[in-house]
Design a protein around this motif. Structure first.
Motif, short mmCIF file in Angstrom:
data_model
loop_
_atom_site.label_atom_id
_atom_site.label_comp_id
_atom_site.label_asym_id
_atom_site.label_seq_id
_atom_site.Cartn_x
_atom_site.Cartn_y
_atom_site.Cartn_z
N GLU A 27 -23.84 35.61 -11.35
CA GLU A 27 -24.40 35.43 -12.68
C GLU A 27 -24.83 36.77 -13.27
OE1 GLU A 27 -29.00 34.05 -12.10
OE2 GLU A 27 -27.47 32.51 -11.81
N LEU A 47 -18.08 28.54 -17.26
CA LEU A 47 -19.28 29.38 -17.36
C LEU A 47 -20.49 28.50 -17.68
CD1 LEU A 47 -17.98 32.43 -19.45
CD2 LEU A 47 -18.36 32.29 -16.97
N GLN A 48 -21.47 28.56 -16.81
CA GLN A 48 -22.72 27.82 -17.00
C GLN A 48 -23.71 28.76 -17.67
OE1 GLN A 48 -24.29 26.34 -13.32
NE2 GLN A 48 -25.61 24.86 -14.33
N VAL A 49 -24.35 28.30 -18.74
CA VAL A 49 -25.25 29.14 -19.53
C VAL A 49 -26.70 28.65 -19.36
CG1 VAL A 49 -25.75 30.00 -21.85
CG2 VAL A 49 -23.39 29.52 -21.20
N ASP A 51 -30.91 29.53 -20.62
CA ASP A 51 -31.75 30.28 -21.53
C ASP A 51 -32.61 31.27 -20.74
OD1 ASP A 51 -34.06 28.95 -20.58
OD2 ASP A 51 -34.30 27.73 -22.38
N THR A 59 -22.33 23.80 -19.45
CA THR A 59 -21.20 24.56 -18.91
C THR A 59 -20.06 24.54 -19.91
OG1 THR A 59 -21.86 23.99 -16.66
CG2 THR A 59 -19.60 24.74 -16.97
N VAL A 89 -26.07 28.57 -28.73
CA VAL A 89 -26.91 28.97 -27.60
C VAL A 89 -27.79 30.13 -28.05
CG1 VAL A 89 -25.26 28.23 -25.84
CG2 VAL A 89 -25.21 30.59 -26.63
N HIS A 93 -29.87 35.06 -23.10
CA HIS A 93 -29.47 34.08 -22.09
C HIS A 93 -28.85 34.78 -20.88
CE1 HIS A 93 -25.82 34.68 -24.57
NE2 HIS A 93 -25.24 34.70 -23.40
N LYS A 94 -28.40 33.98 -19.94
CA LYS A 94 -27.59 34.48 -18.84
C LYS A 94 -26.49 33.47 -18.59
CE LYS A 94 -30.31 32.63 -14.97
NZ LYS A 94 -30.98 32.99 -13.72
N ALA A 95 -25.44 33.92 -17.90
CA ALA A 95 -24.31 33.04 -17.59
C ALA A 95 -23.94 33.17 -16.12
CB ALA A 95 -23.11 33.41 -18.46
#
Length: 111
Positions: A27, A47-49, A51, A59, A89, A93-95
């Motif tokens: 990630e 890709l799972q996102v 916050d 995803t 979104v 964030h991160k993925a």
């Protein structure tokens, strides 16, 4: 990973071009997009996102060869292209690569 990609490969007064790669299960750190952008999926995956607080936002299936266009507005990114049109979104964030294969994209930020 620095900025919004794994490696900055070009920058001028109009765009920043990034190579972006994630191994399965890897990630990104929390990051903030400061520009609208597009990306081309060279090697797709899911890709799972999340916050900035770690909440799962869902995803996104990213097929190989797909081009995504995103608009930055009021702290959110909105997907303008198919698939995913209208999805929003937070810009911060991160993925995570939720797939079983290596992911790679070329991302172009518009200054």
């Amino acid at each position: 990973m620095a900025g919004v990609g794994s490696e900055k490969i070009f920058e001028n007064d109009k765009v920043i071009v990034w190579n972006f790669e994630l191994a399965p299960g890897e990630e990104t750190p929390i990051h903030t997009h400061e520009h609208s952008y597009m990306w081309y999926a060279i090697a797709g995956t899911a890709l799972q996102v999340f916050d900035e607080h770690g909440k799962d936002l869902g995803t996104l299936d990213v097929p190989t060869g797909t081009v995504y266009s995103l608009k930055l507005e009021d702290g959110f990114l909105e997907i303008l292209s198919e698939p995913g049109k209208g999805l929003r979104v937070p810009a911060k964030h991160k993925a995570r690569n939720a797939g079983s294969t290596h992911y790679r994209e070329i991302l172009v930020e518009y200054k």
